[in-house]
Design an enzyme around this catalytic site. Structure first.
Site, PDB file in Angstrom:
ATOM      1  N   VAL A   1      -0.713   9.249  28.044  1.00  0.00           N
ATOM      2  CA  VAL A   1      -1.092   8.324  29.119  1.00  0.00           C
ATOM      3  C   VAL A   1      -0.845   8.935  30.495  1.00  0.00           C
ATOM      4  CG1 VAL A   1      -0.833   6.242  27.713  1.00  0.00           C
ATOM      5  CG2 VAL A   1       1.060   6.984  29.166  1.00  0.00           C
TER       6      VAL A   1
ATOM      7  N   GLY B   1       4.977  11.660  22.656  1.00  0.00           N
ATOM      8  CA  GLY B   1       3.561  12.009  22.606  1.00  0.00           C
ATOM      9  C   GLY B   1       2.686  11.010  23.337  1.00  0.00           C
ATOM     10  N   CYS B   2       2.978   9.743  23.152  1.00  0.00           N
ATOM     11  CA  CYS B   2       2.177   8.694  23.784  1.00  0.00           C
ATOM     12  C   CYS B   2       2.371   8.702  25.299  1.00  0.00           C
ATOM     13  CB  CYS B   2       2.526   7.329  23.197  1.00  0.00           C
ATOM     14  SG  CYS B   2       2.132   7.236  21.425  1.00  0.00           S
ATOM     15  N   THR B   3       3.582   8.949  25.741  1.00  0.00           N
ATOM     16  CA  THR B   3       3.856   9.037  27.164  1.00  0.00           C
ATOM     17  C   THR B   3       3.123  10.229  27.771  1.00  0.00           C
ATOM     18  OG1 THR B   3       5.985   7.934  26.912  1.00  0.00           O
ATOM     19  CG2 THR B   3       5.678   9.259  28.907  1.00  0.00           C
TER      20      THR B   3
END
Length: 150
Positions: free
Chosen positions: A50, A45-47
């Site tokens: 960003v 999710g974080c990848t």
């Protein structure tokens, strides 16, 4: 969830970014700032989040926004994350959780039936005057730039 809302003055901070230098909210005086909080480098999710911001960076910049990410990861992890995904913005290494807690983005979470403390994925749009213009708490990781721009 965060106690901050549109119209509140953004909490001042003095934190360390990936290269070891310090960054303060006042560094962005006169500029609009997208300050986004996310749980952990190199997670799906974080990848996605960003990379969506990276892919729309020029559009966000053209709209007058500067970007700054915040997670509890170390400077070294942030350096690797930035290099791996060619991110054009800095990431705060908030290992002591000071900025995260000041913005109300830390607390009890549930995932797959398990409870734990962690970062609430939250984005603050901060005006040139340091006042919060919008708080996005339901971040869509693959469409986050559109949420900011609309």
């Amino acid at each position: 969830m965060t106690h901050l809302k549109a119209g509140d003055k953004a909490p001042d901070f003095n934190a360390v970014i990936e290269d070891g230098s310090s960054v303060k909210l006042s560094d962005y005086a006169g500029k609009k700032l997208v300050l986004f909080f996310y749980p952990k480098d190199n997670t799906p999710g974080c990848t996605a989040e960003v990379c969506d911001l990276r892919d729309n960076f020029d559009t966000l910049k053209a709209q007058g926004y500067a970007l700054l990410g915040v997670s509890p990861d170390s400077e070294k992890k942030h350096q690797n994350f930035i290099a791996k995904f060619e991110l054009p913005f800095s990431l705060i290494a908030d290992t002591d959780l000071k900025v995260i807690k000041d913005f109300g983005c830390w607390g009890l979470k549930k995932f797959m039936g398990r409870e734990f403390e962690g970062v609430y994925r939250t984005t603050f749009l901060i005006g040139a005057d340091g006042v919060i213009e919008e708080v996005i708490t339901k971040v869509k990781t693959k469409e986050h730039a559109n949420q900011i721009l609309n």
